[in-house]
Design a protein around this motif. Structure first.
Motif, mmCIF file in Angstrom:
data_model
loop_
_atom_site.group_PDB
_atom_site.id
_atom_site.type_symbol
_atom_site.label_atom_id
_atom_site.label_comp_id
_atom_site.label_asym_id
_atom_site.label_seq_id
_atom_site.Cartn_x
_atom_site.Cartn_y
_atom_site.Cartn_z
ATOM 1 N N ILE A 53 0.842 -1.204 0.000
ATOM 2 C CA ILE A 53 0.000 0.000 0.000
ATOM 3 C C ILE A 53 0.874 1.249 0.000
ATOM 4 C CG2 ILE A 53 -1.601 1.370 1.407
ATOM 5 C CD1 ILE A 53 -2.943 -1.287 2.178
ATOM 6 N N SER A 54 1.892 1.259 0.833
ATOM 7 C CA SER A 54 2.808 2.404 0.878
ATOM 8 C C SER A 54 3.505 2.594 -0.458
ATOM 9 C CB SER A 54 3.848 2.216 1.980
ATOM 10 O OG SER A 54 3.228 2.216 3.229
ATOM 11 N N ASP A 55 3.958 1.500 -1.068
ATOM 12 C CA ASP A 55 4.611 1.579 -2.373
ATOM 13 C C ASP A 55 3.654 2.092 -3.444
ATOM 14 O OD1 ASP A 55 6.964 0.666 -1.274
ATOM 15 O OD2 ASP A 55 6.730 -1.405 -2.021
ATOM 16 N N ALA A 56 2.405 1.644 -3.392
ATOM 17 C CA ALA A 56 1.417 2.081 -4.377
ATOM 18 C C ALA A 56 1.143 3.578 -4.247
ATOM 19 C CB ALA A 56 0.124 1.286 -4.216
ATOM 20 N N LEU A 57 1.006 4.079 -3.027
ATOM 21 C CA LEU A 57 0.786 5.521 -2.829
ATOM 22 C C LEU A 57 1.967 6.325 -3.372
ATOM 23 C CD1 LEU A 57 -0.709 5.685 0.772
ATOM 24 C CD2 LEU A 57 -1.832 6.381 -1.331
ATOM 25 N N THR A 58 3.166 5.870 -3.098
ATOM 26 C CA THR A 58 4.366 6.557 -3.561
ATOM 27 C C THR A 58 4.450 6.520 -5.080
ATOM 28 O OG1 THR A 58 5.481 5.924 -1.534
ATOM 29 C CG2 THR A 58 6.879 6.628 -3.341
ATOM 30 N N SER A 59 4.144 5.375 -5.658
ATOM 31 C CA SER A 59 4.201 5.212 -7.111
ATOM 32 C C SER A 59 3.189 6.115 -7.814
ATOM 33 C CB SER A 59 3.945 3.749 -7.473
ATOM 34 O OG SER A 59 3.930 3.575 -8.854
ATOM 35 N N LEU A 109 1.916 8.911 -6.702
ATOM 36 C CA LEU A 109 2.374 10.294 -6.544
ATOM 37 C C LEU A 109 3.483 10.608 -7.551
ATOM 38 C CD1 LEU A 109 2.208 12.914 -4.860
ATOM 39 C CD2 LEU A 109 3.983 11.947 -3.401
ATOM 40 N N ARG A 110 4.421 9.705 -7.685
ATOM 41 C CA ARG A 110 5.547 9.908 -8.593
ATOM 42 C C ARG A 110 5.089 9.896 -10.059
ATOM 43 N NH1 ARG A 110 8.773 6.503 -6.176
ATOM 44 N NH2 ARG A 110 7.968 4.748 -7.343
ATOM 45 N N ASP A 111 4.192 8.980 -10.417
ATOM 46 C CA ASP A 111 3.739 8.836 -11.803
ATOM 47 C C ASP A 111 2.810 9.957 -12.251
ATOM 48 O OD1 ASP A 111 5.229 6.542 -11.854
ATOM 49 O OD2 ASP A 111 3.494 5.177 -11.700
ATOM 50 N N GLN A 112 2.045 10.515 -11.338
ATOM 51 C CA GLN A 112 1.046 11.511 -11.709
ATOM 52 C C GLN A 112 1.561 12.949 -11.678
ATOM 53 O OE1 GLN A 112 -1.980 10.623 -12.872
ATOM 54 N NE2 GLN A 112 -1.322 8.505 -12.621
ATOM 55 N N ALA A 113 2.690 13.156 -11.072
ATOM 56 C CA ALA A 113 3.219 14.519 -10.945
ATOM 57 C C ALA A 113 3.980 14.914 -12.215
ATOM 58 C CB ALA A 113 4.153 14.603 -9.743
ATOM 59 N N PRO A 114 3.931 16.200 -12.579
ATOM 60 C CA PRO A 114 4.698 16.680 -13.728
ATOM 61 C C PRO A 114 6.209 16.562 -13.455
ATOM 62 C CG PRO A 114 3.229 18.393 -12.870
ATOM 63 C CD PRO A 114 3.128 17.224 -11.969
ATOM 64 N N GLU A 115 7.002 16.432 -14.526
ATOM 65 C CA GLU A 115 8.451 16.238 -14.408
ATOM 66 C C GLU A 115 9.142 17.371 -13.659
ATOM 67 O OE1 GLU A 115 10.574 15.170 -17.949
ATOM 68 O OE2 GLU A 115 8.893 13.971 -18.638
ATOM 69 N N GLU A 116 8.679 18.584 -13.827
ATOM 70 C CA GLU A 116 9.320 19.717 -13.171
ATOM 71 C C GLU A 116 9.167 19.680 -11.646
ATOM 72 O OE1 GLU A 116 5.358 20.953 -14.908
ATOM 73 O OE2 GLU A 116 7.174 20.140 -15.778
ATOM 74 N N GLN A 169 8.510 10.023 0.546
ATOM 75 C CA GLN A 169 8.777 9.415 1.855
ATOM 76 C C GLN A 169 7.649 9.737 2.834
ATOM 77 O OE1 GLN A 169 11.112 7.202 2.589
ATOM 78 N NE2 GLN A 169 10.161 7.008 4.598
ATOM 79 N N MET A 170 7.130 10.956 2.761
ATOM 80 C CA MET A 170 6.022 11.337 3.626
ATOM 81 C C MET A 170 4.788 10.488 3.313
ATOM 82 S SD MET A 170 4.280 15.048 4.248
ATOM 83 C CE MET A 170 3.329 15.051 2.750
ATOM 84 N N MET A 171 4.505 10.274 2.015
ATOM 85 C CA MET A 171 3.348 9.458 1.624
ATOM 86 C C MET A 171 3.545 8.000 2.062
ATOM 87 S SD MET A 171 1.046 11.305 0.416
ATOM 88 C CE MET A 171 -0.077 10.199 -0.379
ATOM 89 N N ARG A 172 4.779 7.526 1.962
ATOM 90 C CA ARG A 172 5.081 6.159 2.387
ATOM 91 C C ARG A 172 4.795 6.019 3.886
ATOM 92 N NH1 ARG A 172 7.096 2.262 0.682
ATOM 93 N NH2 ARG A 172 8.972 1.701 -0.326
ATOM 94 N N ASN A 173 5.269 6.969 4.674
ATOM 95 C CA ASN A 173 5.035 6.942 6.118
ATOM 96 C C ASN A 173 3.548 7.072 6.448
ATOM 97 O OD1 ASN A 173 7.779 6.720 6.487
ATOM 98 N ND2 ASN A 173 8.080 8.870 7.013
ATOM 99 N N LEU A 174 2.872 7.956 5.734
ATOM 100 C CA LEU A 174 1.439 8.157 5.958
ATOM 101 C C LEU A 174 0.657 6.892 5.638
ATOM 102 C CD1 LEU A 174 -0.907 10.059 6.654
ATOM 103 C CD2 LEU A 174 -0.936 10.738 4.246
ATOM 104 N N GLY A 175 0.969 6.273 4.503
ATOM 105 C CA GLY A 175 0.283 5.036 4.124
ATOM 106 C C GLY A 175 0.492 3.941 5.147
ATOM 107 N N GLY A 176 1.732 3.803 5.621
ATOM 108 C CA GLY A 176 2.032 2.788 6.635
ATOM 109 C C GLY A 176 1.310 3.052 7.945
ATOM 110 N N THR A 177 1.268 4.312 8.350
ATOM 111 C CA THR A 177 0.601 4.665 9.604
ATOM 112 C C THR A 177 -0.906 4.437 9.504
ATOM 113 O OG1 THR A 177 2.306 6.269 10.137
ATOM 114 C CG2 THR A 177 0.189 6.531 11.262
ATOM 115 N N LEU A 178 -1.514 4.813 8.375
ATOM 116 C CA LEU A 178 -2.953 4.584 8.188
ATOM 117 C C LEU A 178 -3.272 3.095 8.227
ATOM 118 C CD1 LEU A 178 -3.814 7.209 5.429
ATOM 119 C CD2 LEU A 178 -4.514 7.240 7.830
#
Length: 193
Positions: A80-86, A88-95, A105-114
């Motif tokens: 779940i943490s990896d999916a949230l991170t992925s 976020l990374r895939d949907q954000a613009p390159e810039e 890392q924040m999303m990974r921690n948040l996903g794990g805590t939830l």
């Protein structure tokens, strides 16, 4: 994953209506466990556990079983943490790659805590429903130890037209049989054969 959050949440929920084991209940259930052991010794070749059965409050059951639940849930929490991170990374613009690196890392921690909080919620709720350590069909206690939750056994027996002693004996036999089966099927035992 912050598994302490799962343990804390489970203990909070389980502890809200957890009653201590009374001396009278302890004597009755110890007697049921003794009779159950004698009966199982006669009718099965599965050996008894070397660890004595326990009587647990709801809060104690939650605390004692959280380590196994977290071990079972770890791969799911990481996914779940990896999916949230992925995402976020895939949907954000390159810039925004520089910003995303810190946010990942924040999303990974948040996903794990939830996930840990949800697991704690589930274990806390289960502590109000299970009558023993083997109720869910997997060994939740160390070394396949048998355990009964007296408060839940009393609630389970309410409204049944069966004497409380018979309900206690039935559940003691079932729990001790589970513990023997878990002991025989444990991976360590399989390796030694």
């Amino acid at each position: 994953v912050n598994w302490d959050a799962a343990r804390t949440r489970a203990e909070q929920i389980a502890g809200t209506a957890s009653l201590a084991v009374t001396d009278q209940t302890r004597v009755a259930l110890d007697q049921a466990l003794h009779v159950a052991t004698l009966w199982l010794d006669e009718v099965t070749s599965l050996s008894d556990s070397a660890v004595a059965p326990r009587l647990l409050t709801r809060a104690e059951w939650a605390t004692a079983t959280v380590p196994v639940w977290t071990q079972l849930a770890e791969p799911v929490a990481v996914s779940i943490s990896d999916a949230l991170t992925s995402v976020l990374r895939d949907q954000a613009p390159e810039e925004m790659d520089g910003m995303i690196a810190g946010a990942s890392q924040m999303m990974r921690n948040l996903g794990g805590t939830l996930f840990a909080m949800q697991l704690g919620q589930i274990v806390g709720q289960l502590s109000k429903e299970v009558v023993s350590g083997g109720d869910v069909g997997i060994p939740l206690l160390e070394e396949g130890q048998a355990a009964l939750v007296p408060q839940n056994i009393a609630e389970f027996g309410e409204g049944l037209d069966i004497p409380a002693e018979e309900v206690q004996l039935y559940l003691a036999i079932r729990e001790l049989a589970h513990a023997r089966l878990f002991k025989e099927a444990s991976p360590c035992r399989q390796k030694t054969r």
